[in-house]
Design a protein around this motif. Structure first.
Motif, PDB file in Angstrom:
ATOM      1  N   GLY A  60       0.796  -1.225   0.000  1.00 31.29           N
ATOM      2  CA  GLY A  60       0.000   0.000   0.000  1.00 31.29           C
ATOM      3  C   GLY A  60       0.825   1.271   0.000  1.00 31.29           C
ATOM      4  O   GLY A  60       0.378   2.312  -0.489  1.00 31.29           O
ATOM      5  N   SER A  85      -2.858   9.656  10.742  1.00 26.23           N
ATOM      6  CA  SER A  85      -2.872   8.537   9.797  1.00 26.23           C
ATOM      7  C   SER A  85      -1.692   7.654  10.129  1.00 26.23           C
ATOM      8  O   SER A  85      -0.942   7.925  11.073  1.00 26.23           O
ATOM      9  N   THR A  89       1.247   7.396   4.582  1.00 22.01           N
ATOM     10  CA  THR A  89       0.594   8.466   3.824  1.00 22.01           C
ATOM     11  C   THR A  89       1.561   9.625   3.563  1.00 22.01           C
ATOM     12  O   THR A  89       1.690  10.098   2.428  1.00 22.01           O
ATOM     13  N   VAL A 131      -7.434  10.297   3.628  1.00 20.20           N
ATOM     14  CA  VAL A 131      -7.340   8.932   4.159  1.00 20.20           C
ATOM     15  C   VAL A 131      -8.709   8.575   4.743  1.00 20.20           C
ATOM     16  O   VAL A 131      -9.266   9.350   5.515  1.00 20.20           O
ATOM     17  N   ASP A 157      -6.379   7.592  -0.017  1.00 23.84           N
ATOM     18  CA  ASP A 157      -5.662   6.475   0.590  1.00 23.84           C
ATOM     19  C   ASP A 157      -6.745   5.619   1.258  1.00 23.84           C
ATOM     20  O   ASP A 157      -7.209   5.913   2.355  1.00 23.84           O
ATOM     21  N   SER A 159      -6.571   2.464   2.151  1.00 23.81           N
ATOM     22  CA  SER A 159      -5.953   1.253   2.724  1.00 23.81           C
ATOM     23  C   SER A 159      -6.769   0.629   3.843  1.00 23.81           C
ATOM     24  O   SER A 159      -6.647  -0.566   4.098  1.00 23.81           O
ATOM     25  N   GLN A 160      -7.561   1.443   4.545  1.00 25.74           N
ATOM     26  CA  GLN A 160      -8.335   0.919   5.670  1.00 25.74           C
ATOM     27  C   GLN A 160      -9.820   0.824   5.330  1.00 25.74           C
ATOM     28  O   GLN A 160     -10.635   0.604   6.223  1.00 25.74           O
ATOM     29  N   SER A 181      -4.152  -1.000   0.376  1.00 22.86           N
ATOM     30  CA  SER A 181      -3.164  -1.932   0.922  1.00 22.86           C
ATOM     31  C   SER A 181      -3.868  -3.258   1.182  1.00 22.86           C
ATOM     32  O   SER A 181      -5.020  -3.280   1.593  1.00 22.86           O
ATOM     33  N   LYS A 186      -5.390  -5.889   7.103  1.00 19.66           N
ATOM     34  CA  LYS A 186      -6.402  -4.977   6.544  1.00 19.66           C
ATOM     35  C   LYS A 186      -7.712  -5.744   6.295  1.00 19.66           C
ATOM     36  O   LYS A 186      -7.736  -6.966   6.312  1.00 19.66           O
ATOM     37  N   TYR A 310      -3.442   6.239  16.256  1.00 17.80           N
ATOM     38  CA  TYR A 310      -2.047   5.929  16.520  1.00 17.80           C
ATOM     39  C   TYR A 310      -1.602   6.689  17.764  1.00 17.80           C
ATOM     40  O   TYR A 310      -2.120   7.779  18.000  1.00 17.80           O
TER      41      TYR A 310
HETATM   42  C1  PLP Z   1      -1.652   0.112   5.946  1.00 17.33           C
HETATM   43  C2  PLP Z   1      -1.702   1.499   5.460  1.00 17.33           C
HETATM   44  C3  PLP Z   1      -0.855   1.971   4.447  1.00 17.33           C
HETATM   45  C4  PLP Z   1       0.312   1.193   3.919  1.00 17.33           C
HETATM   46  O1  PLP Z   1       0.099  -0.051   3.476  1.00 17.33           O
HETATM   47  P1  PLP Z   1       1.283  -1.134   3.418  1.00 17.33           P
HETATM   48  O2  PLP Z   1       0.665  -2.166   2.550  1.00 17.33           O
HETATM   49  O3  PLP Z   1       1.529  -1.603   4.801  1.00 17.33           O
HETATM   50  O4  PLP Z   1       2.458  -0.499   2.789  1.00 17.33           O
HETATM   51  C5  PLP Z   1      -1.038   3.241   3.973  1.00 17.33           C
HETATM   52  N1  PLP Z   1      -1.964   4.053   4.494  1.00 17.33           N
HETATM   53  C6  PLP Z   1      -2.776   3.667   5.487  1.00 17.33           C
HETATM   54  C7  PLP Z   1      -3.795   4.620   6.022  1.00 17.33           C
HETATM   55  C8  PLP Z   1      -2.663   2.385   6.023  1.00 17.33           C
HETATM   56  O5  PLP Z   1      -3.465   2.021   7.024  1.00 17.33           O
END
Ligand code: PLP
Length: 373
Positions: A60, A85, A89, A131, A157, A159-160, A181, A186, A310
């Motif tokens: 990701g 985040s 990011t 994000v 983004d 990813s979540q 990601s 995830k 976080y």
């Molecule tokens: C997990 C995550 C990423 C990065 O993904 P990876 O696959 O671990 O490199 C980027 N942005 C957010 C918000 C994430 O939670």
């Protein structure tokens, strides 16, 4: 009782037979990098999100780097990113030579506060990265208006937030380019690192696909220098099995979140309520508490593993010490970092386990809030 934050084994047990046979096929065909399974995944995921193009890649973080590179973002450029985040990011912005510019988050949604974004725009700003934190879609309509007004690119983004929706629109479809990601934890996770970029822009998709594969135009012919960031066949095979179940797993997360809201004593906590017409997919279920360290200890004592996502907001990490940010620059992110607590959530979490967590959290929080000033 022992309740982890996530339980990947519980999910594996459900798909074990299918995954093993899919992996076996890849091994037999020796399609280790790229190949049929990767192609099938790219098509299937593009269809799932509702976009024309999906380019798979190594992870990701790479997906973000590829997206930024594809949009021509580099040295001298600023990119607006949320203060709360995962570091990937902002790291991706630095990686292409740009400068991440942090903006505080909205206390009600934990996402980028769109009302603060315009003040951060300068003549060097090129893009905004929204994000969809914890699985909750960001304020895309507001951000799109700002991006349009100032001629900025908008990046998601996601990813979540695989499968999250804002009204009828899926995350990944509300920007110039979006990234995902498939890190194992995830909502859609591979059995190793994997990621993807999605877009409706054909030229951008072609550039990114080429750049991610050494700038290759033929086996040993290269139009440019690129990088090596490709999905491997084994990960694609796992993801192809899991993609079929994604929506049913998301519905289970949503039901668990509803149960938490029902059982948690609302007066004692603050948590994000789902906005109307929003499909929040609950990668994490986050509550806010006072005296978090004590509560974490109490929960651990009962066998409940909670998390913090976080514990330090991005601007205050050592990695960004050189930017000299003080807590007053990002008051909301700073406050949230001290109060947020992520409760166990994964599709296989049982009703009884949810009740167990809620009961012990309510018990841990109550005596503490009484003493609180
Ligand atoms: C997990 C995550 C990423 C990065 O993904 P990876 O696959 O671990 O490199 C980027 N942005 C957010 C918000 C994430 O939670």
């Amino acid at each position: 009782m022992n309740i982890p934050l996530v339980d990947l084994k519980a999910q594996y047990d459900q798909v074990r037979t299918e995954v093993r046979s899919a992996i076996d096929n890849v091994l037999s065909n020796t399609a280790f990098i790229g190949g049929e399974q990767v192609r099938i995944f790219e098509e299937g995921f593009a269809k799932y999100v509702g976009v024309n193009h999906c380019i798979s890649c190594g992870n990701g973080t790479d997906a973000l780097v590829l997206a930024l590179k594809g949009l021509g973002i580099g040295p001298g450029h600023e990119v607006i990113v949320p203060a709360n985040s995962f570091i990937a990011t902002s790291e991706a912005v630095t990686c292409v030579g740009g400068r991440p510019v942090f903006v505080d988050c909205d206390e009600a949604t934990y996402n980028l506060d769109s009302t603060l974004v315009e003040a951060a725009v300068t003549s060097n700003t090129k893009a905004i990265i929204a994000v969809h934190l914890y699985g909750m879609p960001g304020p895309m309509k507001e951000l799109a208006a700002i991006a349009e007004k100032h001629g900025l690119f908008l990046i998601e983004d996601a990813s979540q937030a695989h499968g999250a929706k804002l009204g009828e629109r899926s995350v990944g479809t509300m920007s110039d380019v979006a990234t995902f990601s498939f890190y194992p934890g995830k909502n859609l996770g591979a059995y190793g690192d994997a990621g993807a970029v999605v877009t409706n822009r054909k030229n951008l998709a072609e550039f990114i696909a080429k750049y991610a594969n050494h700038g290759r135009s033929a086996k040993y012919d290269h139009d440019m220098e690129g990088v090596n960031s490709r999905m491997d066949g084994l990960q694609a095979a796992v993801l192809n099995v899991k993609l079929k179940y994604l929506d049913s797993w998301l519905e289970k997360r949503i039901a668990i979140a509803a149960k938490y809201r029902e059982l948690l004593d609302a007066k004692q906590y603050r948590y994000t309520l789902p906005l109307e017409n929003v499909r929040h997919v609950y990668h994490l279920f986050v509550v806010r508490v006072h005296r978090r360290a004590d509560i974490l200890k109490e929960l651990a004592h009962k066998g409940i593993q909670a998390g913090i996502h976080y514990p330090i907001a991005l601007p205050f990490l050592n990695a960004y010490k050189h930017l000299n940010h003080i807590s007053a620059d990002f008051p909301v992110a700073h406050k949230l970092a001290d109060e947020i607590l992520s409760l166990p959530i994964y599709p296989e979490l049982t009703q009884m386990q949810v009740e167990y967590v809620a009961t012990h959290l309510n018990a841990a929080v109550k005596p503490l809030t009484k003493e609180a000033p």
